[in-house]
Write a protein that holds these residues in place. Structure first.
Motif, mmCIF file in Angstrom:
data_model
loop_
_atom_site.group_PDB
_atom_site.id
_atom_site.type_symbol
_atom_site.label_atom_id
_atom_site.label_comp_id
_atom_site.label_asym_id
_atom_site.label_seq_id
_atom_site.Cartn_x
_atom_site.Cartn_y
_atom_site.Cartn_z
ATOM 1 N N MET A 107 -31.554 16.316 -38.935
ATOM 2 C CA MET A 107 -31.741 17.670 -39.466
ATOM 3 C C MET A 107 -31.987 17.675 -40.974
ATOM 4 O O MET A 107 -31.722 18.663 -41.655
ATOM 5 C CB MET A 107 -30.548 18.570 -39.109
ATOM 6 N N SER A 119 -31.690 19.807 -46.094
ATOM 7 C CA SER A 119 -31.345 20.347 -44.781
ATOM 8 C C SER A 119 -31.029 21.834 -44.898
ATOM 9 O O SER A 119 -30.435 22.284 -45.876
ATOM 10 C CB SER A 119 -30.129 19.620 -44.196
ATOM 11 N N ALA A 121 -29.591 23.242 -42.048
ATOM 12 C CA ALA A 121 -28.797 23.368 -40.827
ATOM 13 C C ALA A 121 -27.741 24.464 -40.992
ATOM 14 O O ALA A 121 -27.062 24.548 -42.024
ATOM 15 C CB ALA A 121 -28.131 22.045 -40.499
#
Length: 368
Positions: A107, A119, A121
């Motif tokens: 990710m 990232s 995420a």
């Protein structure tokens, strides 16, 4: 009933038949010769004889025949055994002992210049423990410091060479490593949230990671980022640059020389996810405030202190020792107008074939 008797009689006849011997003429399809066994010796039982023995003609070569295949003696060659090996970091001979998976974790995206992984995420903007744990894990691998040496005359680039210094940050024995994770101190100006650097808030140098992660997650700003920076400490780049410039000058080079120390794989950036879409976020970023947190660093010292200080201990070797090993490979690469990396293969050629030691003046050709 008559059929059953006929079958039993046929079996009895076969069991008392003649035994094939090595001396008998056999067709290519004949089965292997089998020796006769006395009736009073158990067959195939412990203490007895094997179920089949080679005839006299085959006895001498019996021990030369390989045993029946069962499984590889090395379990690593067995696909089933290999699938049962627990997954973990893979180490590579000749490279620093590191968990290289941390350079491209799930990710995350690597920037085109290979300096930053990013990232968006969701869980990293929602869970304090998850964010702090990830940052500590990604801090266990160093950045990739390099030496970049270029020579150009006008638009013409005569040479452009690079050397990797990352192995100088990682000791062979993990107990000798000097790297550590630190947060900004009270007297350090840094981006502590918001868009302007400052001195507040302060959560301490050693125990502030979770506090900073908590502040980042609770920050209601539309666009916010949290950055972990990997930095190199106590490497005397000025001394190395001086040695490089003197070496290039010894080849009678008259062009412009630049010596730089770029660092790749140096930043980890966590950004809150796009609530709508990337286009909306990019437009909103022009009109809304941003909150940046650049308060955590993974420090990878080249040595315990600066060059020249008393009691200095280098993780792998000193700048002087490194230069003595790489001086000839660098000189040979410059003299041959290299465009690319200088590697251990170049050092090996200099050691084995004395390349670079006989180089003095170089014919650099027309000035432009």
């Amino acid at each position: 009933m008559d059929n059953r008797r006929s079958i039993f009689a046929d079996k009895a006849t076969r069991s008392t038949g003649s035994v094939h011997r090595a001396s008998d003429a056999a067709s290519p399809s004949s089965p292997p010769a089998i020796a006769e066994l006395p009736a009073n010796i158990p067959i195939g039982l412990p203490g007895g004889l094997p179920a089949e023995l080679p005839a006299d003609g085959a006895t001498a070569n019996a021990h030369h025949k390989p045993p029946p295949y069962s499984s590889p003696s090395d379990s690593s060659l067995d696909p089933q055994a290999r699938s049962q090996i627990p997954k973990g970091p893979q180490y590579y001979p000749g490279l620093p002992v590191l968990d290289y998976r941390q350079y491209s974790p799930p990710m995350f995206e690597l920037s085109t210049d290979t300096t930053t992984i990013t990232s968006k995420a969701n869980y990293l903007s929602e869970n304090v423990k998850a964010l702090a744990t990830l940052l500590r894990t990604l801090a266990t691998v160093p950045p990739k410091p390099q030496v970049l040496v270029q020579g150009n005359r006008g638009r013409k680039v005569d040479f452009s060479i690079k050397l990797n210094l990352m192995n100088l940050l990682v000791a062979n024995d993990p107990h000798d490593r000097l790297d550590y994770l630190r947060c900004v101190g009270r007297d350090e100006v840094a981006l502590r949230g918001g868009s302007e650097p400052g001195l507040k808030p302060d959560f301490g140098v050693d125990n502030g990671l979770e506090a900073w992660c908590d502040r980042f997650i609770k920050d209601p700003t539309t666009i916010k980022t949290f950055t972990l920076e990997r930095v190199v400490a106590n490497l005397d780049t000025n001394w190395i640059e001086g040695q490089v410039r003197s070496l290039v000058a010894s080849t009678d080079y008259k062009g412009q020389v630049t010596v730089q120390f770029p660092v790749t794989h140096a930043k980890v950036v966590i950004q809150n996810p796009d609530k709508h879409n990337k286009f909306f976020t990019s437009v909103a970023s022009l009109f809304s405030s941003k909150s940046k947190y650049e308060v955590v660093k993974a420090v990878w010292p080249f040595a315990s202190s600066r060059n020249g200080e008393h009691g200095r201990r280098c993780v792998v070797q000193s700048e002087k020792t490194w230069w003595e090993e790489w001086r000839d490979p660098i000189k040979y690469a410059v003299a041959t107008k290299r465009q690319g990396w200088v590697t251990n293969e170049d050092k090996l050629e200099c050691i084995m074939e004395s390349k670079g030691k006989g180089v003095s003046l170089v014919d650099w050709g027309p000035e432009f």
